[in-house]
Design an enzyme around this catalytic site. Sequence first.
Site, short mmCIF file in Angstrom:
data_model
loop_
_atom_site.label_atom_id
_atom_site.label_comp_id
_atom_site.label_asym_id
_atom_site.label_seq_id
_atom_site.Cartn_x
_atom_site.Cartn_y
_atom_site.Cartn_z
N GLU A 17 0.83 -1.20 0.00
CA GLU A 17 0.00 0.00 0.00
C GLU A 17 0.87 1.26 0.00
OE1 GLU A 17 -3.86 -0.38 2.31
OE2 GLU A 17 -2.60 -1.78 3.42
N GLU B 198 7.63 1.93 12.79
CA GLU B 198 6.40 2.55 13.28
C GLU B 198 5.81 3.51 12.25
OE1 GLU B 198 6.48 6.00 16.10
OE2 GLU B 198 5.81 4.45 17.51
N SER C 65 7.47 9.20 21.96
CA SER C 65 6.45 10.24 21.87
C SER C 65 6.65 11.36 22.87
CB SER C 65 5.05 9.62 22.04
OG SER C 65 4.95 8.98 23.30
#
Length: 344
Positions: free
Chosen positions: A221, A279, A320
Amino acid sequence: MSQSLFSLAFGVGTQNRQDAWLEVFYALPLLNPSAEIVAAVAPILGYSSGNQALAFTSQQAYQLADALKGIDAAQSALLSRLAESQKPLVATLLAEDAAPSSTPEAYLKLHLLSHRLVKPHGVNLSGIFPLLPNVAWTNIGAVDLAELAELQLEARLKGKLLEVFSVDKFPKMTDYVVPAGVRIADTARVRLGAYIGEGTTVMHEGFVNFNAGTEGPGMIEGRVSAGVFVGKGSDLGGGCSTMGTLSGGGNIVISVGEGCLIGANAGIGIPLGDRNIVEAGLYITAGTKVALLDEQNTLVKVVKARDLAGQPDLLFRRNSQNGAVECKTNKTAIELNEALHAHN
């Protein structure tokens, strides 16, 4: 004559008004044809040696079909069909895998890839771009750009529409071959010269360039750039990117190992080993500083991503809280250091 060839194919193609080749379709290209086949066709074509693209007539096509009847039934049947063609015919014989020197030779190399007869980097494509004319790919086939406007007007005057699907050097693969066992949601996104392995699904956002492809099975994809090969069982998430070797002066050959996952909108500029995960949203270039963590999440050292190229069982993620790029592994700190030193 008794001679071995790298490849042999009989094709039908399109020429412009100056008789220059725009494209060639080879229904049944051969890799390493038998000496018996070469001996049968060479006298009819007037072939002696080297890499040559030889135009041949319908009469010669019948002669070739007859000569191959007891040697290769499939090629004989193809030549019988080609003998009925209203379009120009060409036989391309490659004694060796040298850089292509003509448009028919270039198209044969691309066919060998898409027919899965050779894998990416398995055939010499040096200097291919000047040999592939930039043409309009239309609902009536390839059209020379200098002749396009006249044909568009001619079609309109007849109450018809000449539709231009693309203007490019490369046609879409599926107009030339549809390999067995694949799904391609948007065929315009897979170029001739792509190697699409059995079990591969290319979704609408997927793209596969020439001299690139997949071992299969796998889900694509994202973008498989020129020169990139994706191992079996690997998935490329929506909008992800693999860095090619055609732009930016890069000379590192990027590959994706087996059982990998590149998350949506992520990207890689290094080869991935088996069972790697990147990720979503994380783009790793060769110079990216990566904090290497052991199985206890303890920092082992900070390395450049290129030092981790080809290593198996890695998870690349972004912290994060502080934005640092981290690499998690199931190995101990000692094993990690040993692997790094062995790699260097």
